[in-house]
Design an enzyme around this catalytic site. Structure first.
Site, short mmCIF file in Angstrom:
data_model
loop_
_atom_site.label_atom_id
_atom_site.label_comp_id
_atom_site.label_asym_id
_atom_site.label_seq_id
_atom_site.Cartn_x
_atom_site.Cartn_y
_atom_site.Cartn_z
N LYS A 88 -27.75 -11.92 50.37
CA LYS A 88 -26.57 -12.32 51.15
C LYS A 88 -26.92 -12.31 52.64
CE LYS A 88 -21.62 -11.16 51.59
NZ LYS A 88 -20.56 -10.22 51.18
N SER A 121 -16.43 -12.21 49.28
CA SER A 121 -17.17 -13.00 50.24
C SER A 121 -18.61 -13.30 49.81
CB SER A 121 -17.21 -12.27 51.58
OG SER A 121 -17.91 -11.05 51.44
N SER A 175 -15.99 -7.86 47.26
CA SER A 175 -16.83 -9.03 47.53
C SER A 175 -18.04 -9.22 46.62
CB SER A 175 -17.32 -9.01 48.97
OG SER A 175 -16.34 -9.58 49.77
N1 GLN Z 1 -11.54 -10.05 50.28
C1 GLN Z 1 -11.67 -8.83 50.99
C2 GLN Z 1 -11.59 -9.10 52.49
O1 GLN Z 1 -11.44 -10.20 52.84
C3 GLN Z 1 -12.94 -8.14 50.63
C4 GLN Z 1 -14.13 -8.68 51.32
C5 GLN Z 1 -15.37 -7.88 51.07
O2 GLN Z 1 -15.45 -7.09 50.13
N2 GLN Z 1 -16.33 -8.05 51.97
O3 GLN Z 1 -11.67 -8.24 53.29
#
Ligand code: GLN
Length: 480
Positions: free
Chosen positions: A80, A155, A179
């Site tokens: 990532k 994400s 995410s």
């Molecule tokens: N969807 C969550 C957010 O937008 C989690 C994102 C993540 O785990 N990086 O914060």
């Protein structure tokens, strides 16, 4: 002898067997992946390392010949794009870091390099890991390999999509509020968010430091166990890293679930849950019960406050972490500015996307004098209550079983204009980050439209092994 055209579909465990038997080589494997990557329409990668991956493959083929190859030799991995790799871009899906080249390797990268992992490229993601759909990337949305009109989740959308579409063997993602797990569920692959402190965050660009963890995304549970084991462990470069022994997770494969006590928190099975998803999850519950597990219904009473609590704490930490992007030290600097403050403002205005700006404003607000007690301090108190719910639950059960997301993958654009709707889709994933607990997502079938459904298992702190054991049992025995 395998069908050579198919070697991109192999998981690592099988690929390694073939490498050992000299039926395939790392160079051949990398070649086949690039043939797929170079025509892929998913937009899963931000950068690919065609030269260095081929060089690494040739070197590791030599080591395999000489019997000197590392534990993960030939694991072709995508990373990532918020995990630092020396000499490579680390954009975090953002315009502000579009030219940033990292001068060092993250601890996880260092560990994997030492075990002869081959790095294929850096994956697309929501900007600074803020999002649940990968639509917040400066580099454009990623498509779901099961239906290109749908999101892959976020994400770590790129990391999940490229594994699901056989563009690499496995990947690393990061999980702050779901995410790794939600994209794994949306793309039909395995994902693990380790216990907070289990994996070093050194070299992981911070979103919300008290919640972030790096974890693996793979095609099989044996792969998940070896990759997880390789990245875990104490690191003096990360003060939140835990000094805890790392078990051999692969010792927990090929077991059964007899006598395991599995809790079902009723707050995770209420109205908002899609009927198709609920049906699949119920099948898994029935299957585990028939296989000798004890299913115990219980309550995590503060669950309804989790999303609100998460979005106060995560944005507060993000607003503080993102203050470092000032146009002076890292990344982009706006052109033709004459005064210092103007340079800061213009660099940040041009560099950040709208969701990141929204969160910086929210986070700054909840931390500001006068609102701190009402929002930030209150959220920290509720965080403790959420953690205590789990502590109580784990007095009676070995792990919890829940859905991962209320729905399967949604359409690109469907929630993009409605942040609240998007935030609410994180309802089943954020609590365990707030409590610091580990979670594993296992694919268990598809809904009526052919989109994957994943079931989530949550364990007590540092008990990833139990999650591996159950996930492996389901992968081997459950008929989807
Ligand atoms: N969807 C969550 C957010 O937008 C989690 C994102 C993540 O785990 N990086 O914060």
């Amino acid at each position: 002898m395998t069908d050579r055209a198919d070697i991109t579909t192999l998981d690592y465990t099988r690929a390694r067997e073939l490498l050992e038997k000299k039926e395939i080589t790392c160079s051949e494997l990398v070649d086949k992946y690039f043939q797929r990557v170079n025509v892929s329409q998913l937009n899963g990668f931000i950068t690919v390392f065609e030269n260095s991956a081929r060089e690494q493959a040739a070197q590791i083929d030599e080591k395999l010949k000489n019997g000197q190859a590392g534990r993960l030799a030939g694991m072709v991995l995508a990373v990532k794009d918020l995990i630092a790799m020396e000499g490579k871009k680390t954009t975090c899906g953002s315009n502000i870091l579009s030219d940033y080249i990292s001068p060092f390797d993250a601890t996880v990268v260092q560990k994997l390099r030492a075990q002869d992992v081959i790095f294929l490229g850096k994956t697309n993601m929501d900007e600074f890991a803020m999002g649940s759909s990968n639509e917040n990337s400066h580099y454009g949305p990623v498509k779901n390999p099961h239906n290109p009109e749908c999101v892959p989740g976020g994400s770590s959308g790129g990391s999940a999509a490229v594994v699901a579409d056989n563009l690499c063997i496995a990947s690393l993602g990061s999980d702050t509020g779901g995410s790794i797990r939600q994209p794994a569920s949306f793309c039909g692959v395995l994902g693990c968010k380790p216990t907070y402190g289990r994996v070093s965050r050194y070299g992981l660009v911070a979103y919300a430091s008290s919640l972030d963890q790096i974890g693996p995304i793979t095609k099989s549970v044996p792969d998940l166990s070896v990759l997880l084991e390789a990245i875990c462990g104490h690191d003096t470069k990360d003060s939140t890293s835990a000094d805890q022994a790392v078990p051999r997770f692969s010792d927990y494969l090929n077991r059964d679930v007899k006598g395991l006590r599995i809790g079902l928190p009723h707050e995770y099975f209420t109205d908002g849950l899609d009927a198709d998803v609920a049906e699949k999850i119920q099948k898994v519950i029935d299957f585990l019960e028939q296989s000798g597990a004890k299913i115990i219904k219980l309550s995590l009473p503060h669950t309804e406050y989790a999303v609100a609590t998460y979005y106060v704490i995560a944005t507060a930490e993000a607003s503080s972490n993102l203050a470092r992007y000032d146009g002076a030290r890292y990344g982009r600097r706006a052109e033709s500015t004459s005064a210092l403050e103007e340079m800061y403002v213009k660099s940040r205005t041009e560099g950040f996307g709208s969701e990141v700006k929204r969160r910086i404003m929210l986070g700054t607000y909840v931390l500001s004098a006068g609102y701190y007690d009402a929002y930030y301090r209150k959220a920290q108190k509720v965080r403790t209550l959420i953690k205590q719910d789990f502590d109580r639950a784990f007095q009676d059960v070995d792990c919890l079983l829940t859905p991962t997301s209320p729905t399967t993958a949604f359409k690109i654009g469907e929630k993009a204009d409605d942040p609240l709707k998007m935030y609410l889709s994180d309802i089943y994933t954020v609590s365990l980050n707030l409590a610091g607990l580990p979670g594993v997502v296992v694919p268990v079938g598809k809904d009526g439209t052919g989109l994957p459904v994943g079931v989530q298992f949550i364990g007590p702190a540092f008990e990833e092994s139990i999650l591996i054991q159950i996930a492996d049992f389901i992968e081997r025995e459950f008929e989807q």
